[in-house]
Write an enzyme that holds these catalytic residues in place. Structure first.
Site, PDB file in Angstrom:
ATOM      1  N   GLY A 167       0.777  -1.233   0.000  1.00 40.91           N
ATOM      2  CA  GLY A 167       0.000   0.000   0.000  1.00 40.91           C
ATOM      3  C   GLY A 167       0.807   1.281   0.000  1.00 40.91           C
ATOM      4  O   GLY A 167       0.233   2.371   0.064  1.00 40.91           O
ATOM      5  N   PRO A 186       5.008  -4.825  -0.848  1.00 44.34           N
ATOM      6  CA  PRO A 186       4.964  -3.670  -1.746  1.00 44.34           C
ATOM      7  C   PRO A 186       4.728  -4.091  -3.197  1.00 44.34           C
ATOM      8  O   PRO A 186       5.320  -5.075  -3.659  1.00 44.34           O
ATOM      9  CB  PRO A 186       6.360  -3.053  -1.582  1.00 44.34           C
ATOM     10  N   GLY A 187       3.848  -3.402  -3.868  1.00 42.23           N
ATOM     11  CA  GLY A 187       3.595  -3.693  -5.279  1.00 42.23           C
ATOM     12  C   GLY A 187       3.819  -2.440  -6.092  1.00 42.23           C
ATOM     13  O   GLY A 187       4.863  -2.266  -6.741  1.00 42.23           O
ATOM     14  N   CYS A 207     -14.228   2.137 -28.438  1.00 43.83           N
ATOM     15  CA  CYS A 207     -15.584   2.627 -28.692  1.00 43.83           C
ATOM     16  C   CYS A 207     -16.311   2.871 -27.377  1.00 43.83           C
ATOM     17  O   CYS A 207     -17.282   2.177 -27.046  1.00 43.83           O
ATOM     18  CB  CYS A 207     -16.339   1.623 -29.551  1.00 43.83           C
TER      19      CYS A 207
HETATM   20  C1  LIG Z   1      -2.655  -5.373  -3.972  1.00 39.12           C
HETATM   21  C2  LIG Z   1      -2.032  -6.016  -2.807  1.00 39.12           C
HETATM   22  C3  LIG Z   1      -0.754  -5.646  -2.405  1.00 39.12           C
HETATM   23  C4  LIG Z   1       0.037  -4.553  -3.080  1.00 39.12           C
HETATM   24  O1  LIG Z   1      -0.504  -3.300  -2.898  1.00 39.12           O
HETATM   25  P1  LIG Z   1       0.271  -1.985  -3.399  1.00 39.12           P
HETATM   26  O2  LIG Z   1      -0.657  -0.878  -3.058  1.00 39.12           O
HETATM   27  O3  LIG Z   1       0.448  -2.131  -4.854  1.00 39.12           O
HETATM   28  O4  LIG Z   1       1.559  -1.930  -2.665  1.00 39.12           O
HETATM   29  C5  LIG Z   1      -0.204  -6.314  -1.342  1.00 39.12           C
HETATM   30  N1  LIG Z   1      -0.870  -7.282  -0.692  1.00 39.12           N
HETATM   31  C6  LIG Z   1      -2.113  -7.664  -1.055  1.00 39.12           C
HETATM   32  C7  LIG Z   1      -2.774  -8.742  -0.336  1.00 39.12           C
HETATM   33  C8  LIG Z   1      -2.735  -7.035  -2.105  1.00 39.12           C
HETATM   34  O5  LIG Z   1      -3.964  -7.395  -2.454  1.00 39.12           O
END
Ligand SMILES: *Cc1c(COP(=O)(O)O)cnc(C)c1O
Length: 432
Positions: free
Chosen positions: A249, A292-293, A362
């Site tokens: 997050g 972290p993503g 579209c």
């Molecule tokens: C989406 C998700 C993340 C990554 O969230 P980011 O906001 O991209 O860091 C981590 N853990 C879980 C379980 C998620 O669903």
């Protein structure tokens, strides 16, 4: 207006990424085109790894949330960086397995894992299955009993904290499709149920409170609540849970208005709370996982488009029509996500031209950004959208049967394709 140290402007006035001219990249690979700076991805991984080292003495692991951007090459990069991996589907799992990612460092998420997915997870021996609900627990237990195996699990808990960007709320998150709620005793009941199963080993608990969060407070609050839960179920049901997964997050900079704190800062602040709590009750610190993503892949990526037409509708607005759209970046259509947009081949010119950037689908809502101000723009120019490394390629789709763009990684002055451009034949490969 340029966001990120990996971006620059060269003598020709062209935007560069990782030292490479974006106009040259477009010449070589065409548009629409995703470009990601591998150095940025790797550096971001190291920031999280270093923070776990510094604030938890290395007793933890960052797991890259692969739903952000998933392909085999990023799984290889994550393996090299000694990251763990969070997957949330059989498809993400199999991508990691095919890339040679060690299954033991994979955590399997999702709020409705099918029996087939659970079978795959057990077959490959993923590190942890993060169980979302009791039906899933039952499915998993059936498989484990039938195969005489033990699953190592975490329980996904709703800590009652939900956060996005600048705001967080402490209640209300009970209304979520993910996980077990604390307020109504669901989470305690789940722990009690697990305690009665023979083939399920409860290793820890997990929460994920939201995305694009700029404030450490909700993370601190969630950590405190989760720690309390661990303590309670250890006492009540005789567990010795020693793993705490605090999810992802961490926010990133999409526009000049965004000012996320350094990632290490969140982790330091959370660690202080946890150290205090552990000292108070003389418990060892649990092993800490974070997921972290966006913060790893997001800042690394850009998307390049060719402008096909500019429609100046007098007294209404200007539309810049690009050769991509919601197919490759659905985030504005989905939730009005802000982005910084520039003209890549005129990056040294002032941003004075007001326009909305529209795609080719579209759908009137097929917009990449509304009311942007960028360099004066003509057909043939290259429009770039910054910070598209997360939730763009991974959310892309084939509406109108547009083939999906390729992904190019740049690294210290060289570029390579990591995902090929889809062909028309690819679009038809499952048609009978
Ligand atoms: C989406 C998700 C993340 C990554 O969230 P980011 O906001 O991209 O860091 C981590 N853990 C879980 C379980 C998620 O669903």
């Amino acid at each position: 207006m340029i966001i990120g140290e990996h971006l620059g402007v060269n003598e020709q006035g062209h935007l560069t990424i990782g030292g490479m001219d974006t106009v040259e990249l477009v010449k070589n690979y065409g548009t629409p085109l995703y470009v990601m700076d591998e150095t940025v991805i790797r550096n971001n991984c190291r920031l999280f790894k270093d923070a776990i080292g510094k604030y938890y003495g290395g007793n933890g692991l960052p797991l890259y949330a692969s739903k952000t951007f998933c392909c085999k090459e990023i799984c290889r990069v994550m393996k090299q960086e000694k990251m763990g991996l969070d997957v949330s589907s059989g498809g993400e799992l199999m991508t990691a397995i095919e890339a040679g990612f060690p299954a033991g460092d994979i955590f399997f998420h999702g709020n409705n894992k099918t029996r087939d997915e659970l079978l795959l997870a057990m077959e490959y021996g993923v590190g942890r299955i993060v169980v979302d609900n009791l039906s899933e627990l039952e499915r998993l237990e059936d498989i484990c009993i039938a195969q005489n195996k033990t699953a190592n699990i975490m329980l996904r808990i709703k800590p009652g904290v939900e956060a996005h960007t600048h705001e967080f709320i402490q209640t209300g998150q009970i209304d979520s499709k993910f996980g077990f709620a604390l307020e109504n005793g669901e989470a305690d009941f789940a722990a009690k149920t697990v305690a009665k199963t023979g083939n399920i080993n409860l290793c820890g608990v997990h929460c994920h409170i939201g995305s694009q969060i700029f404030d450490a407070e909700p993370f601190k609050l969630a950590a405190k609540i989760m720690f309390g839960f661990i303590e309670r179920i250890n006492k009540s049901y005789g567990f010795t849970i020693s793993e705490l997964n605090l999810g992802g997050g961490f926010g990133i900079k999409y526009t000049q208005q965004d000012n996320p704190p350094a990632y290490g800062d969140y982790i330091r602040q959370v660690s202080e709370i946890l150290h205090t709590l552990c000292d108070e009750i003389a418990l060892p610190m649990p092993k800490i996982y974070i997921e972290p993503g966006r913060s790893i892949a997001g800042p690394a990526g850009i998307t390049l488009y060719t402008v096909g037409a500019v429609k100046e509708i007098k007294d209404v607005r200007n539309y810049i029509l690009v050769d991509g759209g919601m197919n490759d970046n659905i985030r504005y259509a989905l939730y009005k996500a802000p982005y910084t947009v520039l003209v890549a081949n005129k990056a040294n010119e002032p941003c004075t031209y007001p326009a909305s950037i529209a795609g080719r689908c579209c759908e009137s809502g097929d917009l990449i950004q509304e009311n942007a101000t960028l360099q004066n723009c003509k057909p043939g120019d290259i429009v770039v959208v910054l910070a598209t490394g997360a939730y763009n390629y991974s959310m892309s789709m084939n509406y109108n049967r547009f083939p999906r763009p390729p992904v190019v990684f740049v690294n210290n002055g060289s570029a390579r394709i990591v995902v090929k451009r889809e062909s028309y034949m690819d679009l038809m490969k499952n048609d009978v």
